[in-house]
Design a protein around this motif. Structure first.
Motif, PDB file in Angstrom:
ATOM      1  N   GLN A 464      -3.895   6.326   1.013  1.00 34.00           N
ATOM      2  CA  GLN A 464      -2.540   5.794   0.955  1.00 34.00           C
ATOM      3  C   GLN A 464      -1.765   6.278  -0.264  1.00 34.00           C
ATOM      4  O   GLN A 464      -0.549   6.095  -0.327  1.00 34.00           O
ATOM      5  CB  GLN A 464      -2.561   4.265   0.993  1.00 34.00           C
ATOM      6  CG  GLN A 464      -3.240   3.602  -0.196  1.00 34.00           C
ATOM      7  CD  GLN A 464      -4.703   3.332   0.071  1.00 34.00           C
ATOM      8  OE1 GLN A 464      -5.316   4.005   0.905  1.00 34.00           O
ATOM      9  NE2 GLN A 464      -5.265   2.342  -0.613  1.00 34.00           N
ATOM     10  N   PRO A 493      -7.361   1.181   4.701  1.00 35.35           N
ATOM     11  CA  PRO A 493      -6.189   1.842   4.174  1.00 35.35           C
ATOM     12  C   PRO A 493      -4.913   1.154   4.636  1.00 35.35           C
ATOM     13  O   PRO A 493      -4.883   0.506   5.687  1.00 35.35           O
ATOM     14  CB  PRO A 493      -6.288   3.255   4.778  1.00 35.35           C
ATOM     15  CG  PRO A 493      -7.065   3.080   6.013  1.00 35.35           C
ATOM     16  CD  PRO A 493      -8.049   1.970   5.725  1.00 35.35           C
ATOM     17  N   GLU A 494      -3.874   1.297   3.848  1.00 32.98           N
ATOM     18  CA  GLU A 494      -2.592   0.731   4.238  1.00 32.98           C
ATOM     19  C   GLU A 494      -2.059   1.483   5.433  1.00 32.98           C
ATOM     20  O   GLU A 494      -2.310   2.653   5.639  1.00 32.98           O
ATOM     21  CB  GLU A 494      -1.595   0.857   3.071  1.00 32.98           C
ATOM     22  CG  GLU A 494      -2.015   0.034   1.854  1.00 32.98           C
ATOM     23  CD  GLU A 494      -1.088   0.279   0.685  1.00 32.98           C
ATOM     24  OE1 GLU A 494      -0.108   1.019   0.845  1.00 32.98           O
ATOM     25  OE2 GLU A 494      -1.345  -0.290  -0.391  1.00 32.98           O
TER      26      GLU A 494
END
Length: 495
Positions: A464, A493-494
């Protein structure tokens, strides 16, 4: 406790049988028959299950384990090619649920189809993976790899410096890459014995025939010299049976040799069925009855690589035979000057202590750069300034201070902590360049910074953060920077 853990704890020689999972009932049945014996010459056995050896679409090690009709003691692998931290954390969680607690962590060889200059493929390298796995699973048995079969100082020295990082990051044992050079096996063992806390090592071995030697020409990091190939081809011309018998005999001798050197066990590649195992065991029993010391072993090993009318076999490439302790690498004036210029620039702008650095830090932390448009402009500014100088790909977590200002993003795999095992005489596995870690080694040696290559453990770049400016993060408080570098077990993860 697993057989591998128990053997390493009790200092009992152990055999790890390599298994590359394919969707073939016959392959699984053959390995199950091997593992049903539970031992080779009284040495306990474990199956090592490869990960992404041929393709990212290969059966995963954990799916392969589930495919066996009867549970087998296993050492799953995790290959970091085209993977991020969250992929490793997901595998750790699945392994915990299955009651598994041992793992071999590898950066991985070249991903099929990965060409430099196309879409970047990033590899979760083993040092960073070890840091993540050790934090998430503090009591697991974790292994990593070492390739001592290097014949130029830069690539060999860099391998050992990275291995020191692997030990510091949490590796409980090291498995060597496949090799046939007994002097390199001895050098690796001497290196390990000099470490502050020596760890067990396994030697990866294979019975070598002319056909396998031809196949290994396409395996990065494996050395089969011209004189070795000449002997193997001469054996095959006598008969297939003769060549096979000689190759099995050499494998038995090599196993005995590394055991006498002090290796904790072997990682056997290329033993695919019970018949092969029994042939090997027969020769092992023979040689174990005749060889009890290195003095007895050395002439038998040398004789196994000789045939009438052929010159003596050498295991190193022509005109290249570096040994640890030999100092031949020299940085060019350009490489040294580049380091000093970039180091001076870094000290001016990024020391966080000079007035210019403080002013720059204040400027890049202004609220305007936190907006979507401002962040995009700052990213472009950093990329425009740094890409011509160092090949920057704006990873968002600049590591130049830890890599002697040689950007890890210019490695096709994006490795920051040191080289993979796939180099050959300083050439990158991809074949189109010199390995950046060989350049880094020469530079570090020239400026007295080799300790940096062994001591600074560089965490992975989270997916990210990529393609953002690293400047605002660089000037955060030190404790915030450190926390932001440590992944949390189970984190994703974003979006």
């Amino acid at each position: 406790m697993s057989p591998l853990k128990a053997a390493l704890r009790d200092k009992q020689f152990v055999c790890v049988m390599e298994f590359v999972p394919k969707a073939s009932a016959q392959r699984f049945a053959a390995m199950a028959a091997i593992m049903a014996r539970k031992q080779l010459c009284g040495w306990p056995m474990t199956v090592a299950i490869g990960d992404r050896v041929g393709s990212p679409l290969d059966m995963s090690p954990l799916d392969a384990l589930d495919t066996f009709d009867t549970p087998v003691p296993a050492l799953p692998h995790f290959s970091g090619k085209d993977r991020e931290a969250h992929h490793l954390l997901a595998q750790l969680q699945r392994m915990q649920a299955a009651g598994l607690d041992q793992l071999l962590l590898l950066s991985g060889d070249r991903l099929p189809g990965h060409q430099p200059g196309e879409r970047p493929v990033r590899y979760l390298e083993s040092v960073a993976a070890l840091l993540i796995a050790r934090q998430a699973c503090p009591h697991w048995l974790l292994g990593a790899a070492l390739n001592p079969f290097k014949y130029h100082e830069e690539e060999g020295g860099a391998q050992y410096l990275k291995a020191e990082k692997k030990l510091a990051a949490g590796a409980d044992f090291l498995t060597l890459q496949l090799g046939f050079d007994a002097s390199k096996h001895q050098q690796a063992m001497h290196w390990m014995q000099r470490q502050g806390s020596p760890r067990p090592m396994l030697a990866c071995l294979m019975s070598l025939t002319a056909g396998r030697a031809a196949m290994l020409e396409h395996v990065a990091g494996v050395t089969v010299s011209p004189s070795m190939r000449s002997l193997l081809e001469a054996e095959s011309q006598v008969s297939k049976a003769f060549a096979l018998a000689r190759s099995v005999d050499r494998l038995a001798l090599q196993i005995i040799g590394v055991k006498l050197m002090g290796y904790a066990g072997v990682h056997l590649s290329g033993v695919h069925d019970l018949e092969q195992l029994l042939l090997l065991e027969e020769r092992l029993h023979y040689w174990l009855g005749h060889i009890h010391s290195m003095a007895q072993w050395a002439p038998a090993w040398e004789d196994s690589w000789q045939m009438p009318g052929l010159p003596s076999v050498t295991f190193h490439p022509p005109a290249a035979n570096w040994r640890p302790g030999e100092s031949t690498a020299r940085a060019s004036a350009k490489e040294t000057l580049r380091y000093h210029l970039l180091h001076s620039t870094h000290s001016l702008l990024f020391s966080r202590s000079s007035w210019l650095s403080k002013a720059f830090g204040w400027a890049v932390r202004q609220p305007v750069w936190a907006t979507q448009g401002g962040a995009r402009v700052l990213h472009r500014l950093e990329r425009a300034a740094k890409r011509p100088l160092v090949g920057c790909d704006t990873c968002g977590r600049c590591r130049l201070e830890d890599t002697l200002y040689i950007c890890p993003e210019t490695c096709p795999k994006g490795l920051a902590n040191g080289p993979c095992g796939g180099t050959s005489l300083n050439r990158c596995e991809f074949g189109d360049r010199e390995c950046i870690h060989s350049v880094k080694y020469r530079t570090a040696k020239a400026v007295g910074q080799t300790a940096v290559l062994a001591e600074r453990l560089i965490p992975c770049v989270e997916v990210q953060t990529r393609h953002r400016s690293s400047w605002p993060q660089w000037f955060e408080a030190p404790q915030l920077r450190q926390l932001s570098r440590q992944p949390t077990p189970g984190s994703q993860p974003e979006s």
